[in-house]
Each structure stands twice: as C-alpha cells, then as structure tokens.
Design an enzyme around this catalytic site. Structure first.
Site, PDB file in Angstrom:
ATOM      1  CD  GLU A 138      -2.757  -1.157   2.233  1.00 43.20           C
ATOM      2  OE1 GLU A 138      -4.005  -1.678   1.878  1.00 43.20           O
ATOM      3  OE2 GLU A 138      -2.581  -0.790   3.384  1.00 43.20           O
ATOM      4  CB  CYS A 168       3.211  -2.221  13.547  1.00 38.88           C
ATOM      5  SG  CYS A 168       3.207  -1.723  11.886  1.00 38.88           S
ATOM      6  CB  CYS A 210       2.928   7.550   3.619  1.00 38.52           C
ATOM      7  SG  CYS A 210       3.503   6.317   4.663  1.00 38.52           S
ATOM      8  CG  LEU A 258      12.706   6.701  21.581  1.00 38.62           C
ATOM      9  CD1 LEU A 258      13.890   5.724  21.316  1.00 38.62           C
ATOM     10  CD2 LEU A 258      13.279   7.873  22.152  1.00 38.62           C
ATOM     11  CG  HIS A 259       7.204   3.791  19.128  1.00 36.61           C
ATOM     12  ND1 HIS A 259       6.506   4.991  18.883  1.00 36.61           N
ATOM     13  CD2 HIS A 259       7.581   3.057  18.093  1.00 36.61           C
ATOM     14  CE1 HIS A 259       6.377   4.835  17.484  1.00 36.61           C
ATOM     15  NE2 HIS A 259       7.067   3.754  16.890  1.00 36.61           N
ATOM     16  N   GLY A 289       6.754  -1.890   5.961  1.00 35.64           N
ATOM     17  CA  GLY A 289       8.302  -2.389   5.710  1.00 35.64           C
ATOM     18  C   GLY A 289       9.366  -1.447   6.736  1.00 35.64           C
ATOM     19  CD  GLU A 290      13.535  -0.377   9.602  1.00 43.83           C
ATOM     20  OE1 GLU A 290      12.460   0.114  10.299  1.00 43.83           O
ATOM     21  OE2 GLU A 290      14.411   0.533   9.194  1.00 43.83           O
ATOM     22  CB  SER A 333      10.101   6.293   9.403  1.00 43.81           C
ATOM     23  OG  SER A 333       9.689   6.091  10.576  1.00 43.81           O
ATOM     24  CB  CYS A 355       7.478  -5.232   8.500  1.00 48.43           C
ATOM     25  SG  CYS A 355       8.876  -4.222   9.640  1.00 48.43           S
ATOM     26  CB  CYS A 406       6.567  -2.746  16.191  1.00 47.78           C
ATOM     27  SG  CYS A 406       8.323  -2.163  15.713  1.00 47.78           S
ATOM     28  CB  CYS A 456       0.734   5.532  11.702  1.00 47.74           C
ATOM     29  SG  CYS A 456       1.286   7.337  11.154  1.00 47.74           S
TER      30      CYS A 456
HETATM   31  N1  SAH Z   1       9.477   0.602   9.964  1.00 50.14           N
HETATM   32  C1  SAH Z   1       9.578   2.057   9.924  1.00 50.14           C
HETATM   33  C2  SAH Z   1       8.321   2.671   9.173  1.00 50.14           C
HETATM   34  C3  SAH Z   1       7.155   2.275   9.886  1.00 50.14           C
HETATM   35  S1  SAH Z   1       5.640   2.963   9.717  1.00 50.14           S
HETATM   36  C4  SAH Z   1       9.627   2.596  11.270  1.00 50.14           C
HETATM   37  O1  SAH Z   1       9.545   1.512  12.293  1.00 50.14           O
HETATM   38  O2  SAH Z   1       9.859   3.566  11.747  1.00 50.14           O
HETATM   39  C5  SAH Z   1       5.732   4.580  10.278  1.00 50.14           C
HETATM   40  C6  SAH Z   1       5.332   5.119  11.853  1.00 50.14           C
HETATM   41  O3  SAH Z   1       4.160   4.490  12.280  1.00 50.14           O
HETATM   42  C7  SAH Z   1       6.379   4.388  12.854  1.00 50.14           C
HETATM   43  O4  SAH Z   1       6.662   5.055  13.592  1.00 50.14           O
HETATM   44  C8  SAH Z   1       5.667   3.135  13.439  1.00 50.14           C
HETATM   45  O5  SAH Z   1       6.140   2.694  14.367  1.00 50.14           O
HETATM   46  C9  SAH Z   1       4.231   3.891  13.574  1.00 50.14           C
HETATM   47  N2  SAH Z   1       3.154   3.008  13.893  1.00 50.14           N
HETATM   48  C10 SAH Z   1       3.181   1.472  13.478  1.00 50.14           C
HETATM   49  N3  SAH Z   1       1.717   1.091  14.015  1.00 50.14           N
HETATM   50  C11 SAH Z   1       1.194   2.039  14.222  1.00 50.14           C
HETATM   51  C12 SAH Z   1      -0.172   2.277  14.863  1.00 50.14           C
HETATM   52  N4  SAH Z   1      -0.955   1.230  14.975  1.00 50.14           N
HETATM   53  N5  SAH Z   1      -0.696   3.321  15.278  1.00 50.14           N
HETATM   54  C13 SAH Z   1       0.203   4.407  15.144  1.00 50.14           C
HETATM   55  N6  SAH Z   1       1.491   4.310  14.683  1.00 50.14           N
HETATM   56  C14 SAH Z   1       1.866   3.306  14.337  1.00 50.14           C
END
Ligand code: SAH
Length: 372
Positions: free
Chosen positions: A104, A131, A117, A228-229, A173-174, A205, A124, A128, A347
């Site tokens: 997508e 996600c 985006c 970071l999260h 993806g990463e 990202s 991936c 995480c 996201c």
């Molecule tokens: N793999 C990359 C790109 C991921 S998507 C990364 O980890 O940065 C971009 C952002 O969306 C990342 O910060 C990811 O952690 C965040 N994200 C993933 N799942 C999400 C969700 N369910 N709600 C909000 N943000 C989310």
C-alpha cells in the site's frame, strides 16, 4: 534419439526495468551499450521530470537507440489493484507486486504540502507489538522499481496540477532493512536530474537499525525519523523488539552522529501513544531526559487501532498532558493528526496482501524466524 538430449530452455534474457535505477547504475547500463554517460541524465529527465514512460516518445534520443532500448529494457510500474479515498481526502493505493502479494501507498494532502507515504517491503520482519504490518509477517524486500514505481503511479493518477512535496518511507516495511533498494530511490528523489526534492522533504523512518544508520549518514543524508515509542529499554524491548539487539543508548548515539553529519539537522522521534502502556507523565519526563539539549523533536502519534490488537489509544487528555510535559522540559513536541483512519490508511494500519514466508511450521506450533 539419445536419452541425454538437452531439453530446450528459454535463453531470451529478461528485459531490465529501468525504473528506479540510480544515476550510477543507469550510466553503467548505457556504458555497457557503448553509449555515453550523459544518457543517464537524459533518460532520468524523461522518466522523472516529464513523466514519459515509453522509449518511443523520448525524441532527443536517436531512433536507433530507442529501438534498441525497446528490445532490451522496460519501464514497468506496479499494477493498481484498488484505490480508496477517505472523507479527509487521503487516498490509498493497493499495488500488485506479483505472486499474490500487494503493498500500500498513501497520499496525504494538506494545506501547505502533499505527502506520499511509500512502502519498502511486503510485510515487515520487525514485529513491533502495535503495528498491523508487523502482525502479517514478512514476505520480501521490494525492488527499487517497485518502490519508486509507487511515486510514479500516484503522480500519474494525480496529474500535473498536484505537486508531491514530501515523500516519507513510512509505509509497510523497515526501509533500512532493504537498504540496497531504498537508498538508490532516496537518492533519485533528491537528485536534481530526477525529482529534485530537498533533503528535508524526503524522510526515512526507522525502528532503529543502528549499523545501517551509520551507513546512511554517509550515503544519503535525508531527513530521519526514529520510532522510539518508549523511554526505557525494558518497555522498548517489548514494543519494538529490535531494541533487544540495538538498545536505546546505542540507537541514540547513532542518531546524534547522524544529526552531526549535516549542520542544523533535527531528528524526529516518533512516539505512539498507548493507553496505560507508555503514556504516563513519568514516561514523558524520562523521554525528555533522553532528548534534552539534543537536535531532536518528538511527534506523538495517537495509536491507530486495527483488528486483533490488544492496545488502545491514550485518551486525548493524556496525549495533551504528555505533550505539555515534554514542552515544559524544553522539548519540541507535536501531536500527529489522524488521517485516512476510515480507509485503514493511518500509520501502522497498512496491511496490503502479504503471505508470511518467515513462519516455519514445526508440529502444531508456528514460529517466526526473523532474519535481517
Ligand atoms: N519501519 C519504519 C516505518 C514504519 S511506519 C519504522 O518503524 O519507523 C511509520 C510509523 O508508524 C512508525 O513510527 C511506526 O512505529 C508507527 N506505527 C506503527 N503502527 C502504528 C499504529 N497502529 N498506530 C500508530 N502508529 C503506528
């Protein structure tokens, strides 16, 4: 007939897709044809500035070379399976990448910019916890043609009036786990002979692949966002499992080095707001402690829900309070507005169609073997 007769095999060489080939690779391709290196710039101009996707119309290239190119090369974009439009104008494309897999791409129009985006992998492997893409598992890396193809598909659909001002590698993806294909694409996006975007408007990202961050600082220093999260390793180990390999201290060191490799560069730290998980004021203070006096800003992302998740989004008040706490500690912080939620384009909601190739069946149990 001798029994060991060779069976006929198709020896026609596959055509090379020129979409997404970096300037150096294109120059090498033309060199191999006995052509001058400037052909690379010429063809990038046709493909990326004028949007011409057939050799026939590239009129400043000799007819002989155009015919030759038609025989040995293609300009192929991923096929569009479906386009969905959100009430807020966000649009999502589902693109076929063959073998039943789809990825997508999301277009986000705003008053002062239009962001695309893009995805870098089908699925991936990082898994995480919050996600949707991670939950599907990993199928494969996208090729440079499939990554840049997303930009071209959307540009063609939007027409010349709509300018894509920002490109973010925040889809499925990463990106740094697909370094080999992502970096040439990022370079084309900032190359004046191709898309000519400023480095500040192309964002990679990452969940924190430390060795690749050091490489990226040298190879292609575009804007960086880091997922970071969590303010502690104990929590980040759970939310972003790659943290077990590259913990926060190591990751931040790589970030500061990245920022230092170009003057006045700020890194965006993404922080998904998960109710009662990482959203306390104590968490905010710890986060501020990690980033204070550093070239950093924080983007708080309200958690976007998806089927099967065990997490909930923090309340609007606790997001506000968290943001306020960061600001009073001197950290620049913003709250990301939700876009495209109604079409699952926000996201972390991107799912596409991915068959996980990393799950190995062992008896009744399924294990995922993560290789990077
Ligand atoms: N793999 C990359 C790109 C991921 S998507 C990364 O980890 O940065 C971009 C952002 O969306 C990342 O910060 C990811 O952690 C965040 N994200 C993933 N799942 C999400 C969700 N369910 N709600 C909000 N943000 C989310």
């Amino acid at each position: 007939m001798p029994t060991n007769a060779l069976t006929a095999v198709d020896v026609t060489p596959a055509k090379i897709n020129l979409i997404g080939l970096g300037q150096d690779a294109l120059a090498e391709f033309f060199d191999g044809l006995g052509e001058k290196g400037f052909r690379a710039q010429q063809i990038m101009g046709w493909l990326y500035q004028r949007g011409v996707l057939n050799f026939r119309d590239m009129t400043d290239i000799s007819l002989r070379l155009r015919r030759r190119l038609e025989l040995i090369a293609t300009l192929t974009l991923p096929k569009v399976i479906r386009v969905e439009e959100s009430a807020d104008g966000t649009r999502k494309w589902l693109l076929d990448i063959g073998a039943g897999q789809a990825v997508e791409t999301v277009f986000i129009p705003e008053a002062n910019r239009n962001t695309l985006c893009i995805s870098s992998q089908a699925g991936c492997a990082l898994d995480c916890a919050f996600c949707a893409t991670g939950q599907q598992g990993f199928n494969r890396n996208l090729s440079a043609a499939e990554i840049l193809g997303q930009v071209l598909v959307v540009k063609r659909a939007l027409g010349p009036e709509v300018v894509l001002s920002n490109i973010v590698f925040m889809g499925m993806g990463e990106p740094l786990a697909n370094y080999r294909h992502v970096v040439p694409v990022a370079k084309l996006l900032i190359n004046d002979h191709a898309f000519g975007l400023s480095r500040r408007r192309v964002t990679i990202s990452t969940a924190g692949l430390v060795p690749q961050l050091y490489r990226l600082a040298k190879d292609c220093n575009v804007a960086l966002a880091v997922s970071l999260h969590a303010p502690s390793d104990t929590l980040r180990d759970v939310l972003v499992p790659i943290n077990r390999r590259h913990p926060i201290g190591e990751l931040l060191q790589a970030c500061w080095q990245y920022a230092a490799s170009r003057a006045s560069r700020q890194i965006t730290f993404e922080y998904v707001m998960l109710r009662d998980v990482n959203d306390s004021l104590r968490d905010a203070r710890r986060l501020a402690g990690l980033l204070r006096k550093r070239p950093a800003k924080v983007n708080l992302i309200p958690f976007n829900s998806f089927p099967g998740t065990r997490y909930q989004c923090s309340t609007p008040e606790s997001i506000e309070n968290f943001c306020h706490e960061l600001r009073s500690a001197g950290i620049v912080a913003t709250i990301r507005r939700k876009r495209g939620d109604d079409i699952a384009a926000a996201c972390g909601q991107l799912a596409g169609q991915v068959t996980d190739r990393t799950r190995v069946r062992l008896g009744a149990k399924t294990f995922r073997s993560v290789r990077l």
